[in-house]
Enzyme design. Structure first.
Site, PDB file in Angstrom:
ATOM      1  CG  ASN A  42      -0.361  -0.078   2.539  1.00  0.00           C
ATOM      2  OD1 ASN A  42       0.635  -0.749   2.748  1.00  0.00           O
ATOM      3  ND2 ASN A  42      -0.967   0.593   3.500  1.00  0.00           N
ATOM      4  CB  ILE A  43       1.648   3.708  -2.229  1.00  0.00           C
ATOM      5  CG1 ILE A  43       2.583   2.530  -2.550  1.00  0.00           C
ATOM      6  CG2 ILE A  43       2.354   5.049  -2.361  1.00  0.00           C
ATOM      7  CD1 ILE A  43       2.979   2.445  -4.009  1.00  0.00           C
ATOM      8  CD  GLU A  44      -1.174   5.288   4.807  1.00  0.00           C
ATOM      9  OE1 GLU A  44      -1.852   4.464   5.422  1.00  0.00           O
ATOM     10  OE2 GLU A  44      -0.507   6.182   5.382  1.00  0.00           O
ATOM     11  CB  CYS A  53      -5.257  -1.489  -1.553  1.00  0.00           C
ATOM     12  SG  CYS A  53      -6.559  -0.523  -0.761  1.00  0.00           S
ATOM     13  CD  GLU A  55      -5.320  -6.065  -0.726  1.00  0.00           C
ATOM     14  OE1 GLU A  55      -5.895  -6.508   0.281  1.00  0.00           O
ATOM     15  OE2 GLU A  55      -4.920  -4.876  -0.810  1.00  0.00           O
ATOM     16  CB  CYS A  90     -10.716  -2.478   0.924  1.00  0.00           C
ATOM     17  SG  CYS A  90     -10.143  -1.963  -0.712  1.00  0.00           S
ATOM     18  CB  CYS A  93      -8.752  -4.842  -3.060  1.00  0.00           C
ATOM     19  SG  CYS A  93      -7.543  -3.502  -2.879  1.00  0.00           S
TER      20      CYS A  93
END
Length: 136
Positions: A42-44, A53, A55, A90, A93
């Site tokens: 994940n990369i915020e 996310c 996935e 989620c 995803c």
């Protein structure tokens, strides 16, 4: 590829997460039908909406490389990278999985220690919207 190896690759992918806001690191390892594995994390983002996310990160890398046939994905996550229980994908995803995968696609949710849960996509996304069934 064994489920254990796939889960190991998901744990490794989690270490690459960029999570300065939530602190929740997530990793994924996506198994293609030909045996190729794509890892994702994940990369915020400060404005949250552009966050990606793990996935989807793995799926998008695989699709970019021309893969469209997938067998399984392993997913793990936790605050500060500590896995305390299963970390389910989620809804967004799950819908991306549905775009490319059949009902028997397996989702391994890694728990604490050596524990994990495994579900077919049909079980974690019942009554799903699949383009091949609805867009004719």
């Amino acid at each position: 590829m064994t489920p254990e190896k796939l889960m190991e690759l998901a744990r490794e992918a989690m270490t690459h997460a960029y999570v300065p806001y939530s602190g929740y690191k997530v990793g994924a390892a996506l198994l293609c039908a030909d045996g190729t594995v794509y890892q994702g994390c994940n990369i915020e983002n400060a404005s949250y909406t552009p966050t990606v996310c793990a996935e989807r990160s793995a799926f998008f890398k695989a699709v970019y490389d021309g893969h469209r046939d997938f067998k399984a994905i392993a997913v793990c996550g936790g605050k500060d990278g500590v896995i305390t229980g299963a970390f389910p994908p989620c809804g967004v995803c799950r819908q991306v999985m549905r775009e490319f995968c059949d009902d028997d696609f397996l989702v391994y949710m890694i728990g604490a220690g050596d524990s994990y849960e495994v579900y077919p996509l049909s079980e974690i996304l019942p009554h799903s919207f699949k383009a091949s069934e609805h867009m004719q």
